[in-house]
Enzyme design. Structure first.
Site, mmCIF file in Angstrom:
data_model
loop_
_atom_site.group_PDB
_atom_site.id
_atom_site.type_symbol
_atom_site.label_atom_id
_atom_site.label_comp_id
_atom_site.label_asym_id
_atom_site.label_seq_id
_atom_site.Cartn_x
_atom_site.Cartn_y
_atom_site.Cartn_z
ATOM 1 N N GLY A 113 -79.610 -5.895 -24.042
ATOM 2 C CA GLY A 113 -80.040 -6.663 -22.891
ATOM 3 C C GLY A 113 -81.002 -7.759 -23.308
ATOM 4 N N CYS A 114 -81.100 -8.807 -22.499
ATOM 5 C CA CYS A 114 -81.932 -9.957 -22.887
ATOM 6 C C CYS A 114 -83.418 -9.591 -22.911
ATOM 7 C CB CYS A 114 -81.663 -11.146 -21.967
ATOM 8 S SG CYS A 114 -81.793 -10.800 -20.201
#
Length: 309
Positions: A113-114
């Site tokens: 995930g970012c």
């Protein structure tokens, strides 16, 4: 020539991956007619014809697509949340110790995930080195451009007559149940999930993740932290910045359009700021996915990536 299929190529991440790979002469993109993109049988055939398949889908759909792969040859890179802490899947952050070799050898890669990328790159090396205790109770603030919210949020921010509340930064994840928390805890080697404050602001892309620390939370000092980062981030697209810049400021969009990630340590001996800066669409999404694809292909992992200003 490597055969690649992108399942979900109409979303923000899928579109960017498709656009980038279409410029390469070592990739053959397997296309599915638009009107048949929801056909399970058509997608099954495309997935099993691919050497590498990207899943750019919601969690439940990604789980279904992964199950459609019926051979042990097709490598799957899932950009959804579904498999990031799942057994049998390798976490696709090559810069973690030993992870590059695991990615190369795996057929199932979970793209990070970012926000999680920003947090883990700051915390995991320090936990592994014993600088941050595994039982630490940490805070994390993470600023993102609105493209991180996908097509719906992009449309909201780019409307001519939009809600004036979008003119200012907006805190979200208020219930402390953000979907990235599980991987932030597990991959970092922590016992506790951090207090996580994600903020979306009125700019297209770029991310800045901050983990503040008091001296009494760590084993060592600010120089100990810097030395760990120097030793860990010697390879790949993550680099440690020795000097401060921007006249006392630290902009969240400084790495927009790039696929590298900067680690920075600011503060003083008593109060320390760990900062990572990157593009939520780059190292936070499609740039990371392509880096993982390059590793699977056995070619330089920065092929097709943008790692400079």
């Amino acid at each position: 020539m490597t055969n690649v299929f992108i399942d979900g190529s109409s979303g923000t991440t899928g579109l960017q991956i498709r656009e980038r790979l279409s410029l390469r002469d070592d990739i053959n993109l397997i296309e599915v007619p638009y009107e048949e993109r929801h056909s399970e049988e058509v997608r099954r055939q495309a997935l099993n014809a691919a050497d590498i398949a990207f899943l750019c889908l919601p969690d439940d759909a990604a789980e279904v697509s992964a199950s459609l792969v019926e051979n042990d040859r097709t490598a799957v890179i899932d950009t959804s949340t579904r498999h990031r802490t799942a057994e049998g899947w390798v976490y696709g952050l090559p810069e973690l110790a030993g992870q590059r070799e695991k990615i190369r050898a795996s057929r199932r890669i979970a793209n990070p995930g970012c926000h999680a990328t920003g947090f883990i790159t700051l915390v995991e090396p320090l936990v592994k080195a014993g600088v941050i205790p595994t039982a630490a109770e940490l805070n994390c603030i993470s600023l993102t451009g609105y493209s991180g919210g996908g097509k719906t949020m992009i449309a909201q921010y780019e409307e001519t007559e939009r809600d004036p509340l979008l003119d200012a930064p907006r805190l979200y994840g208020l219930a402390q149940s953000h979907k990235h928390l599980k991987e932030m805890k597990q991959i970092s080697g922590l016992v506790n999930e951090p207090v996580f404050c994600p903020i979306v602001a009125d700019y297209y892309s770029g991310m800045e993740t901050i983990v503040p620390l008091f001296r009494n939370q760590i084993c060592g000092d600010i120089d100990t932290i810097k030395e760990v980062f120097r030793s860990v981030y010697r390879e790949g697209v993550i680099h440690f910045a020795e000097e401060s810049g921007e006249n006392g400021f630290c902009s969240g969009n400084a790495f927009a359009g790039r696929d590298d990630l900067e680690i920075r340590v600011e503060g003083n001996e008593d109060r320390i700021l760990l900062i990572s800066r990157f593009d939520n669409l780059g190292k936070g999404a499609c740039g990371a996915a392509i880096q993982n694809m390059n590793l699977l292909m056995g070619i330089p992992e920065t092929t097709g990536l943008h790692t400079g200003g």
